[in-house]
Motif scaffolding. Structure first.
Motif, PDB file in Angstrom:
ATOM      1  N   PRO A 108      -0.170   5.858   3.738  1.00 33.70           N
ATOM      2  CA  PRO A 108       0.831   6.349   4.690  1.00 33.70           C
ATOM      3  C   PRO A 108       1.012   7.859   4.564  1.00 33.70           C
ATOM      4  CG  PRO A 108       1.928   5.483   2.771  1.00 33.70           C
ATOM      5  CD  PRO A 108       0.451   5.224   2.560  1.00 33.70           C
ATOM      6  N   PRO A 109       1.275   8.555   5.660  1.00 27.37           N
ATOM      7  CA  PRO A 109       1.633   9.965   5.576  1.00 27.37           C
ATOM      8  C   PRO A 109       3.073  10.107   5.089  1.00 27.37           C
ATOM      9  CG  PRO A 109       0.886   9.339   7.787  1.00 27.37           C
ATOM     10  CD  PRO A 109       1.179   8.092   7.047  1.00 27.37           C
ATOM     11  N   PRO A 110       3.438  11.271   4.587  1.00 26.91           N
ATOM     12  CA  PRO A 110       4.819  11.481   4.145  1.00 26.91           C
ATOM     13  C   PRO A 110       5.818  11.196   5.265  1.00 26.91           C
ATOM     14  CG  PRO A 110       3.428  13.303   3.448  1.00 26.91           C
ATOM     15  CD  PRO A 110       2.593  12.472   4.370  1.00 26.91           C
ATOM     16  N   GLY A 111       6.891  10.519   4.911  1.00 27.54           N
ATOM     17  CA  GLY A 111       7.967  10.284   5.868  1.00 27.54           C
ATOM     18  C   GLY A 111       7.791   9.074   6.758  1.00 27.54           C
ATOM     19  N   PHE A 112       6.715   8.310   6.569  1.00 30.26           N
ATOM     20  CA  PHE A 112       6.502   7.128   7.398  1.00 30.26           C
ATOM     21  C   PHE A 112       6.923   5.873   6.642  1.00 30.26           C
ATOM     22  CE2 PHE A 112       4.442  10.081  10.009  1.00 30.26           C
ATOM     23  CZ  PHE A 112       4.223   9.506  11.253  1.00 30.26           C
ATOM     24  N   ASP A 113       7.253   4.820   7.406  1.00 26.81           N
ATOM     25  CA  ASP A 113       7.718   3.585   6.799  1.00 26.81           C
ATOM     26  C   ASP A 113       6.659   2.498   6.925  1.00 26.81           C
ATOM     27  OD1 ASP A 113       7.856   2.651   9.434  1.00 26.81           O
ATOM     28  OD2 ASP A 113       9.999   3.064   9.597  1.00 26.81           O
ATOM     29  N   ILE A 114       7.009   1.300   6.493  1.00 27.01           N
ATOM     30  CA  ILE A 114       6.081   0.173   6.594  1.00 27.01           C
ATOM     31  C   ILE A 114       6.097  -0.377   8.014  1.00 27.01           C
ATOM     32  CG2 ILE A 114       5.577  -2.156   5.773  1.00 27.01           C
ATOM     33  CD1 ILE A 114       6.816  -1.336   3.073  1.00 27.01           C
ATOM     34  N   SER A 115       7.236  -0.888   8.443  1.00 24.45           N
ATOM     35  CA  SER A 115       7.393  -1.419   9.792  1.00 24.45           C
ATOM     36  C   SER A 115       8.817  -1.936   9.925  1.00 24.45           C
ATOM     37  CB  SER A 115       6.402  -2.547  10.073  1.00 24.45           C
ATOM     38  OG  SER A 115       6.367  -2.862  11.444  1.00 24.45           O
ATOM     39  N   GLU A 116       9.170  -2.318  11.125  1.00 25.69           N
ATOM     40  CA  GLU A 116      10.534  -2.811  11.363  1.00 25.69           C
ATOM     41  C   GLU A 116      10.486  -4.296  11.679  1.00 25.69           C
ATOM     42  OE1 GLU A 116      14.516  -1.663  13.965  1.00 25.69           O
ATOM     43  OE2 GLU A 116      12.847  -0.261  13.781  1.00 25.69           O
ATOM     44  N   GLY A 148       0.810  -1.209   0.000  1.00 29.15           N
ATOM     45  CA  GLY A 148       0.000   0.000   0.000  1.00 29.15           C
ATOM     46  C   GLY A 148       0.844   1.260   0.000  1.00 29.15           C
ATOM     47  N   ASN A 149       1.999   1.215   0.688  1.00 30.54           N
ATOM     48  CA  ASN A 149       2.909   2.358   0.649  1.00 30.54           C
ATOM     49  C   ASN A 149       3.395   2.608  -0.769  1.00 30.54           C
ATOM     50  OD1 ASN A 149       2.645   1.997   3.460  1.00 30.54           O
ATOM     51  ND2 ASN A 149       4.696   2.829   3.810  1.00 30.54           N
ATOM     52  N   VAL A 150       3.688   1.516  -1.472  1.00 33.81           N
ATOM     53  CA  VAL A 150       4.130   1.639  -2.857  1.00 33.81           C
ATOM     54  C   VAL A 150       3.012   2.211  -3.716  1.00 33.81           C
ATOM     55  CG1 VAL A 150       5.048   0.400  -4.848  1.00 33.81           C
ATOM     56  CG2 VAL A 150       5.690  -0.320  -2.535  1.00 33.81           C
ATOM     57  N   ALA A 151       1.804   1.697  -3.549  1.00 33.24           N
ATOM     58  CA  ALA A 151       0.666   2.164  -4.336  1.00 33.24           C
ATOM     59  C   ALA A 151       0.410   3.651  -4.127  1.00 33.24           C
ATOM     60  CB  ALA A 151      -0.580   1.359  -3.978  1.00 33.24           C
ATOM     61  N   TRP A 152       0.530   4.123  -2.905  1.00 30.31           N
ATOM     62  CA  TRP A 152       0.310   5.538  -2.617  1.00 30.31           C
ATOM     63  C   TRP A 152       1.448   6.380  -3.200  1.00 30.31           C
ATOM     64  CZ3 TRP A 152      -3.829   7.841  -2.462  1.00 30.31           C
ATOM     65  CH2 TRP A 152      -4.107   8.995  -1.737  1.00 30.31           C
ATOM     66  N   GLY A 153       2.643   5.824  -3.206  1.00 32.70           N
ATOM     67  CA  GLY A 153       3.751   6.509  -3.861  1.00 32.70           C
ATOM     68  C   GLY A 153       3.523   6.650  -5.353  1.00 32.70           C
ATOM     69  N   VAL A 154       2.895   5.640  -5.963  1.00 31.19           N
ATOM     70  CA  VAL A 154       2.566   5.708  -7.386  1.00 31.19           C
ATOM     71  C   VAL A 154       1.523   6.795  -7.627  1.00 31.19           C
ATOM     72  CG1 VAL A 154       1.562   4.464  -9.326  1.00 31.19           C
ATOM     73  CG2 VAL A 154       3.160   3.299  -7.799  1.00 31.19           C
ATOM     74  N   ALA A 155       0.518   6.872  -6.765  1.00 28.88           N
ATOM     75  CA  ALA A 155      -0.500   7.916  -6.906  1.00 28.88           C
ATOM     76  C   ALA A 155       0.112   9.297  -6.767  1.00 28.88           C
ATOM     77  CB  ALA A 155      -1.598   7.717  -5.859  1.00 28.88           C
ATOM     78  N   ASP A 156       1.093   9.424  -5.896  1.00 30.52           N
ATOM     79  CA  ASP A 156       1.786  10.697  -5.717  1.00 30.52           C
ATOM     80  C   ASP A 156       2.587  11.061  -6.959  1.00 30.52           C
ATOM     81  OD1 ASP A 156       2.751  12.767  -3.560  1.00 30.52           O
ATOM     82  OD2 ASP A 156       4.581  12.060  -4.534  1.00 30.52           O
ATOM     83  N   ALA A 157       3.196  10.066  -7.590  1.00 32.02           N
ATOM     84  CA  ALA A 157       4.038  10.302  -8.761  1.00 32.02           C
ATOM     85  C   ALA A 157       3.234  10.492 -10.041  1.00 32.02           C
ATOM     86  CB  ALA A 157       5.017   9.147  -8.943  1.00 32.02           C
ATOM     87  N   ARG A 158       2.099   9.794 -10.152  1.00 31.35           N
ATOM     88  CA  ARG A 158       1.314   9.823 -11.388  1.00 31.35           C
ATOM     89  C   ARG A 158      -0.186   9.977 -11.085  1.00 31.35           C
ATOM     90  NH1 ARG A 158       5.836  10.196 -12.785  1.00 31.35           N
ATOM     91  NH2 ARG A 158       6.923   9.088 -14.478  1.00 31.35           N
TER      92      ARG A 158
END
Length: 231
Positions: A102-110, A77-87
């Motif tokens: 995810p909000p900007p600057g957040f990660d998936i998990s550790e 989902g983080n990747v998908a939202w990054g795609v929406a941000d890019a395109r």
């Protein structure tokens, strides 16, 4: 409609195998992805981060003739939202499968790193609410399908800079939460709440599953994906 399927951590394109036939039967063209560095040793994957996963998915978007739907499961989902941000102009809808924007600057998990990569920790690592509907046969069948992911991917912060992402329609297919329950829960988690509420068109639909519906209830997930794409 062209549909890009992005798996979560440790999974590859084959994790969507039980969902794809139902999407294709509905007339969609489906592009399940295996993300860069999955299953690769640290010597080959140490420099791969979440931005590289986003870039890989964006390349698929750019290869398509028209707008597409982007589906992301869990960390995907983080990747998908990054795609929406890019395109944002090329994405007709983002569908999150048991995860949130995810909000900007957040990660998936550790997760623990071993030999420079993050291996699948095993089904017993996860709380019961995440795996309660994965029976023994399903766990034994799917565990061998998992692979390590590059060490940076789960902990890299996601870069989101384009507010036009908020204009992309969003469907959240949540395992156990309906719209009201989701809203009550997300409102306790700023800045995730701010990111969600900034989206102009967002719906929440309950799957009725734990965290891996593509394994436990693939027919139900397929039905809900087709409904989301049809909006």
């Amino acid at each position: 409609m062209d549909i890009i399927l992005i798996p979560g951590l440790w999974l590859d394109a084959s994790s969507w195998d039980e969902v794809i036939p139902g999407l294709e039967a509905a007339g969609h063209r489906v592009y399940p992805l295996t993300m860069p560095g999955v299953g690769a040793p640290a010597s080959e994957s140490a420099d791969i981060g979440i931005a590289d996963w986003v870039d890989a998915a964006v390349q698929v978007v750019d290869s398509l003739p028209d707008s597409c739907v982007v589906v992301g499961h869990s960390g995907g989902g983080n990747v998908a939202w990054g795609v929406a941000d890019a395109r944002p102009d090329r994405v007709a809808r983002v569908v999150f499968v048991d995860t949130v924007p995810p909000p900007p600057g957040f990660d998936i998990s550790e997760f623990p790193v071993h030999d420079g990569v993050v291996p699948f920790p095993g089904w017993d690592h996860f709380p019961d609410e995440d795996v309660h509907d994965l029976d023994r046969e399903t766990r034994e069948r799917t565990a061998p399908l998992t692979s390590s992911v590059p060490a940076r991917v789960p902990t890299d912060p996601i870069a989101l800079e384009n507010r036009a992402r908020y204009d992309v329609p969003v469907t959240l297919l949540m395992g156990r939460l309906d719209q009201d329950a989701f809203t009550a829960e997300i409102d306790q988690w700023e800045p995730f709440a701010a990111e969600f509420h900034a989206i102009s068109d967002a719906e929440v639909v309950r799957i009725g599953s734990a965290h891996w519906p593509q394994f436990s209830v693939p027919s139900r997930l397929t039905e809900l994906l087709n409904a989301a794409v049809a909006h």
